[in-house]
Structures are given as C-alpha cells and as structure tokens.
Write a protein that holds these residues in place. Structure first.
Motif, PDB file in Angstrom:
ATOM      1  N   HIS A  67       0.865  -1.178   0.000  1.00 19.46           N
ATOM      2  CA  HIS A  67       0.000   0.000   0.000  1.00 19.46           C
ATOM      3  C   HIS A  67       0.905   1.232   0.000  1.00 19.46           C
ATOM      4  N   GLN A  68       0.482   2.289  -0.703  1.00 23.82           N
ATOM      5  CA  GLN A  68       1.281   3.515  -0.753  1.00 23.82           C
ATOM      6  C   GLN A  68       0.410   4.725  -0.427  1.00 23.82           C
ATOM      7  N   MET A  69       1.036   5.718   0.227  1.00 26.99           N
ATOM      8  CA  MET A  69       0.380   7.003   0.464  1.00 26.99           C
ATOM      9  C   MET A  69       0.843   7.977  -0.617  1.00 26.99           C
ATOM     10  N   ILE A  70      -0.104   8.440  -1.428  1.00 22.88           N
ATOM     11  CA  ILE A  70       0.207   9.276  -2.590  1.00 22.88           C
ATOM     12  C   ILE A  70      -0.606  10.561  -2.525  1.00 22.88           C
ATOM     13  N   SER A  71       0.052  11.675  -2.733  1.00 25.55           N
ATOM     14  CA  SER A  71      -0.629  12.959  -2.823  1.00 25.55           C
ATOM     15  C   SER A  71      -0.499  13.501  -4.238  1.00 25.55           C
ATOM     16  N   THR A  72      -1.415  14.371  -4.621  1.00 24.48           N
ATOM     17  CA  THR A  72      -1.421  14.939  -5.971  1.00 24.48           C
ATOM     18  C   THR A  72      -1.381  16.460  -5.881  1.00 24.48           C
ATOM     19  N   VAL A  73      -0.365  17.045  -6.527  1.00 23.93           N
ATOM     20  CA  VAL A  73      -0.186  18.498  -6.544  1.00 23.93           C
ATOM     21  C   VAL A  73      -0.224  18.957  -7.996  1.00 23.93           C
ATOM     22  N   VAL A  74      -0.980  20.025  -8.281  1.00 21.90           N
ATOM     23  CA  VAL A  74      -1.131  20.502  -9.652  1.00 21.90           C
ATOM     24  C   VAL A  74      -0.792  21.993  -9.726  1.00 21.90           C
ATOM     25  N   SER A  75      -0.461  22.440 -10.944  1.00 21.99           N
ATOM     26  CA  SER A  75      -0.238  23.862 -11.187  1.00 21.99           C
ATOM     27  C   SER A  75      -0.488  24.146 -12.655  1.00 21.99           C
ATOM     28  N   GLU A  76      -0.562  25.432 -12.991  1.00 21.70           N
ATOM     29  CA  GLU A  76      -0.671  25.853 -14.381  1.00 21.70           C
ATOM     30  C   GLU A  76       0.654  26.473 -14.795  1.00 21.70           C
ATOM     31  N   LEU A  77       1.243  25.952 -15.862  1.00 22.92           N
ATOM     32  CA  LEU A  77       2.539  26.425 -16.333  1.00 22.92           C
ATOM     33  C   LEU A  77       2.397  27.809 -16.968  1.00 22.92           C
ATOM     34  N   ASP A  78       3.161  28.765 -16.450  1.00 26.37           N
ATOM     35  CA  ASP A  78       3.154  30.112 -17.015  1.00 26.37           C
ATOM     36  C   ASP A  78       3.689  30.061 -18.446  1.00 26.37           C
ATOM     37  N   GLU A  79       3.070  30.821 -19.344  1.00 24.06           N
ATOM     38  CA  GLU A  79       3.405  30.735 -20.770  1.00 24.06           C
ATOM     39  C   GLU A  79       4.839  31.161 -21.083  1.00 24.06           C
ATOM     40  N   LYS A  80       5.485  31.855 -20.164  1.00 23.66           N
ATOM     41  CA  LYS A  80       6.873  32.263 -20.434  1.00 23.66           C
ATOM     42  C   LYS A  80       7.874  31.138 -20.188  1.00 23.66           C
ATOM     43  N   TYR A  81       7.395  29.982 -19.682  1.00 24.66           N
ATOM     44  CA  TYR A  81       8.279  28.851 -19.421  1.00 24.66           C
ATOM     45  C   TYR A  81       8.000  27.703 -20.382  1.00 24.66           C
ATOM     46  N   THR A  82       9.052  26.948 -20.704  1.00 22.06           N
ATOM     47  CA  THR A  82       8.923  25.788 -21.586  1.00 22.06           C
ATOM     48  C   THR A  82       8.697  24.509 -20.776  1.00 22.06           C
ATOM     49  N   ALA A  83       8.407  23.430 -21.492  1.00 22.95           N
ATOM     50  CA  ALA A  83       8.273  22.126 -20.846  1.00 22.95           C
ATOM     51  C   ALA A  83       9.570  21.731 -20.141  1.00 22.95           C
ATOM     52  N   ILE A  84      10.704  22.023 -20.781  1.00 21.04           N
ATOM     53  CA  ILE A  84      11.998  21.695 -20.170  1.00 21.04           C
ATOM     54  C   ILE A  84      12.218  22.523 -18.906  1.00 21.04           C
ATOM     55  N   ASP A  85      11.783  23.774 -18.914  1.00 22.76           N
ATOM     56  CA  ASP A  85      11.879  24.613 -17.710  1.00 22.76           C
ATOM     57  C   ASP A  85      11.121  23.976 -16.551  1.00 22.76           C
ATOM     58  N   ALA A  86       9.938  23.435 -16.850  1.00 19.58           N
ATOM     59  CA  ALA A  86       9.120  22.800 -15.804  1.00 19.58           C
ATOM     60  C   ALA A  86       9.853  21.625 -15.178  1.00 19.58           C
ATOM     61  N   ILE A  87      10.573  20.874 -16.009  1.00 23.66           N
ATOM     62  CA  ILE A  87      11.342  19.739 -15.495  1.00 23.66           C
ATOM     63  C   ILE A  87      12.545  20.222 -14.685  1.00 23.66           C
ATOM     64  N   LYS A  88      13.276  21.189 -15.222  1.00 20.43           N
ATOM     65  CA  LYS A  88      14.477  21.689 -14.535  1.00 20.43           C
ATOM     66  C   LYS A  88      14.153  22.254 -13.154  1.00 20.43           C
ATOM     67  N   SER A  89      13.003  22.895 -13.018  1.00 21.86           N
ATOM     68  CA  SER A  89      12.659  23.545 -11.745  1.00 21.86           C
ATOM     69  C   SER A  89      12.172  22.552 -10.689  1.00 21.86           C
ATOM     70  N   THR A  90      11.915  21.310 -11.075  1.00 23.16           N
ATOM     71  CA  THR A  90      11.398  20.317 -10.130  1.00 23.16           C
ATOM     72  C   THR A  90      12.299  19.093  -9.982  1.00 23.16           C
ATOM     73  N   PHE A  91      13.385  19.033 -10.745  1.00 27.22           N
ATOM     74  CA  PHE A  91      14.227  17.833 -10.779  1.00 27.22           C
ATOM     75  C   PHE A  91      15.468  18.012  -9.895  1.00 27.22           C
ATOM     76  N   PRO A  92      15.910  16.932  -9.201  1.00 26.54           N
ATOM     77  CA  PRO A  92      15.245  15.643  -9.035  1.00 26.54           C
ATOM     78  C   PRO A  92      13.999  15.787  -8.150  1.00 26.54           C
ATOM     79  N   MET A  93      13.121  14.838  -8.249  1.00 29.08           N
ATOM     80  CA  MET A  93      11.836  14.906  -7.547  1.00 29.08           C
ATOM     81  C   MET A  93      12.018  14.915  -6.033  1.00 29.08           C
TER      82      MET A  93
END
Length: 441
Positions: free
Chosen positions: A315-341
């Motif tokens: 069994h695992q305890m999992i939470s879900t967090v969401v956001s809206e990506l600001d248009e001035k950032y790219t998909a790669i920016d989203a990864i760089k700002s959160t990596f490593p998890m």
C-alpha cells in the motif's frame, strides 16, 4: 519535417500482441515500452505506449544536458522517449557525485522513434511515417503471426552484493537522524544498492516477471543499445498536459496481507500513521514550492492529500499536486525547476542532496531519475525510477536500489525493513534467473 500518420487496427488480445511486438523487434537497439497496467492512479492518458526504432537520438552526461535536450526538442517537434538520470542535479545546483556507478548509464538519453504503438482495450494506433493503411495492416498482421521463441534457460549466476551491510545501513541512518536533530534537514531519502558483476540477464523475461508480480501504473521495459531498464515504478514524477502540471509524490509504505481484514487494517494504519503523514506533507510542501517556480500565480493546488493506493506488493500514500505552467516557461523549464523529484531527495532539497551524497555509498545514476516521453504537442509524462533493475549488457553489470524517508520519528531498524520490503519483488525476479542474495549483518 512531415507529419506522422496515425493508422488504427483492431486487436483481440492486447497482452499477447504486446509480447509478440517486443519479440518481433528483439534486435532493435531502441525500444521503450510504457505500461499502465490499467492502473488505479488518476490522470492517465494512455493505457500503454511502445516506441520502436530511432530516427535520431541524444545521449549525454551532466554539464549542459538540459540545454542540449532543449535544442533537440526544437529540432524535432515529435514523439520522444527516454530518461533523465538523478545526477543531472549537478548541472542544476552546485552539487557533485563521487561514488562508483556500477552500471554506467548516461545521465540523459532520448530518441525520436520510427514507430509509436498506442494501445487501448481493443485497438492499436500506429503513429508513424507509414503512408498507407494497407501497409500498417500488413505490419500488424506480421506481428500477430510472429511466433515468440521460448528461452527459459538461464546460466548460473553469482551473488547479489549489498553495498551496505545491515550494520552499516543502521549507522548511516543514524547519521541522517543526527543531521535532522541538528536542524540541517527535516527529511531525506536514504538509499542503498544491490549489484552484481559478471552478470548475464534475460532482460525481457525479467521485465515480464517483475510486471506480473507488481502490476504498477508506471512499468517500463527499455532497451537503449546495451542499456536495459526493467521498472515496476508506482510513482509519477511529473506530467504536463496542455498548461497543467501534475506531480504525485509517494511517501508512506505499508505491507500487504492475504487476509482481507488484516489488509484493511494495514491500510488504515498507514493513513493514520503520524510519521508517514509528516513525511508525505513535507514532500508535498517541497513539490508545491518547486511547481511555484514556473506556475501562474495562485495556480498551485493540492488536489489530493494522503491518498491510499493499493498495489500487488504494497500500500502507498500518494498525494497529488497541480499547477498551471506560465506561458513564459517551456516544458523543459518545468522539469528543470522540479528535478530531481522531492520524494527521492528531501527537505530542504539542496541540503538533503548534499547529505545524501556524503552518506550513500553509490552513484545513483538512473535510479531516482525519471523515464517517460514527450508528445509532438510538447506534453510529457515521467515516472520516478524506483523498484527498477538496471542492466548494462556490454559491461555485464546490473544493479537495483531501494530507499526510505528518514524523519525525526524514524527508526533505523524499521527503515531497513522497509527497504527490504521494497526490494522483495526485485529479489524474486532475479532469483528466477539464478541470482542469490545473502544478507550481510
């Protein structure tokens, strides 16, 4: 670059067809199979994807890897499959990795596939540059009619070696606790590794065995040249769909029981366990902070806190967090700002990674990195590389790693037991191919 064509074909038994497809392309150097196992996690887009062949690929180590990936994405606005290794942290922050890496995977590897097979319950869609439906039908028929060879003979193997004896693990876990009591960190994910040299593995069979045992929502079988990945990951690192980003960190693990009443008790205990809840909420706060770096102001939300999800092993305890990506950032920016998890590092994140490097005895490499895909629309979905066997066929080495979160309430003995619980399925799979493990006290 011309547009891919999409051709749909009906299939009666998808599970059998997938096995035939993997056997049909057994000699292909680039193949990634992502399987959801009809997972009970929310936010799934595809039941399964299989990417085959490479129009082009990028392989590099930490330094300017994300910059090179950004350039590669601009060159190919297309499907792209691959992985991000944990040690990319070193180009994002002033960090280093000094320990041995027994499997020697690159830090980043992505390829643009020749073919993408997208599966539903009764259909397969082929995303390709095949121009006619009859040609697509012929390919499907060739795969359907392919006879999968039987290979159940495995050579004698040696021992799986533990990087840390139990005593060493307990001593290191106590050092993490000392850092917490001094106020250096609140939490850290402490991991240990098991490895084998002179190893010969049937990777595809290992994946099937691991997937059958675990049936996780982010299973992966990947073959990228001599690098083989067999993953039973239950965790999503980050997904982008349109402008929405979704992260689903796991913190909190409980064992399963064959008895329904006892199994429900274990789930209830997990949900109410103050140590597990504190672990989870700390990482949720870290993820919220990471997502806020590229988010539209006020868009970061905790969609679910302390969700309990049941898998075949745990069994695992999992939470879900969401956001809206600001248009001035790219998909790669989203990864760089959160990596490593956050779930594989700790809080505060940079301090935790520094202390992890000081105390762990191996280079994580791909472990606690991410595997997944980009779409032509620049959406993406990546797992967290845990519950995963890594095999370098050229070097004849393999490894897998497990870890747990150390907080102020942690007991080193219990954390060690949690590591062995997470390793159980991996030991079972490798035992089927002749590997043995003798626990060092």
């Amino acid at each position: 670059m011309k547009q891919r064509q999409i051709h749909s074909c009906t299939i009666e038994k998808p599970a059998i067809f997938k096995k035939k497809l993997l056997a049909f392309y057994a000699s292909e150097k680039h193949l990634i199979y992502l399987e959801s196992n009809h997972g009970n996690l929310k936010n799934d887009t595809y039941s399964a994807l299989i990417a085959v062949g490479a129009i082009d690929y990028i392989k590099c180590d930490s330094g300017n890897a994300f910059e090179r990936l950004e350039v590669f994405r601009k060159e190919y606005q297309d499907w792209m499959f691959g992985f991000l290794g944990y040690d990319l942290k070193n180009e994002l922050e002033q960090l280093k990795s000094v320990h041995e890496d027994v499997t020697e995977f690159p830090d980043l590897y992505f390829f643009v596939p020749e073919l993408v097979f997208e599966f539903t319950e009764s259909q397969v869609k082929i995303h390709s540059y095949i121009t006619s439906q009859p040609a697509a039908n012929r390919l499907i028929e060739n795969i359907k009619n392919y006879k999968v060879p039987v290979d159940a003979n495995f050579p004698e193997q040696g021992l799986l070696i533990a990087r840390d004896s139990k005593a060493a693990y307990l001593a290191k876990a106590q050092r993490f606790l000392d850092h917490i009591h001094r106020g250096d960190i609140y939490e850290a994910n402490f991991c240990t590794q098991f490895y084998a040299r002179e190893a010969s593995l049937n990777p595809q069979q290992a994946f099937y065995d691991l997937n059958d045992i675990s049936e996780p929502p982010f299973a992966v079988y990947a073959r990228l040249g001599s690098y083989h990945i067999m993953s039973a990951s239950p965790e999503r690192y980050l997904k982008k769909i349109g402008k929405q980003l979704i992260s689903q960190p796991i913190k909190g693990t409980a064992k399963r029981s064959f008895h329904i009443i006892e199994d429900d008790i274990f789930k209830d205990q997990l949900y109410h366990d103050p140590k597990e809840r504190s672990e989870n909420v700390m990482i949720v706060d870290l993820v919220r902070n990471d997502l806020s770096k590229t988010a539209v102001k006020g868009s970061v939300k905790v969609e679910e806190l302390f969700g309990i999800y049941t898998f075949k092993q745990v069994h695992q305890m999992i939470s879900t967090v969401v956001s809206e990506l600001d248009e001035k950032y790219t998909a790669i920016d989203a990864i760089k700002s959160t990596f490593p998890m956050g779930s594989m590092t700790g809080a505060p994140k940079i301090s935790a990674m520094e202390i992890i490097e000081q105390n762990e005895s191996f280079k994580r490499g791909l472990y606690s990195g991410a595997i997944g895909y980009f779409t032509p629309d620049d959406d993406f979905d990546f797992n967290v590389v845990i519950r995963t066997i890594l095999y370098n066929q050229e070097k004849n080495t393999l490894s897998f790693s497990v870890g747990s979160a150390i907080t102020a309430a942690a007991s080193p003995e219990k954390e060690y037991e949690e590591c062995l619980l997470k390793a159980k399925a991996l030991f079972e799979v490798l035992a089927k191919q002749g590997f043995e493990f003798e626990e060092k006290v």
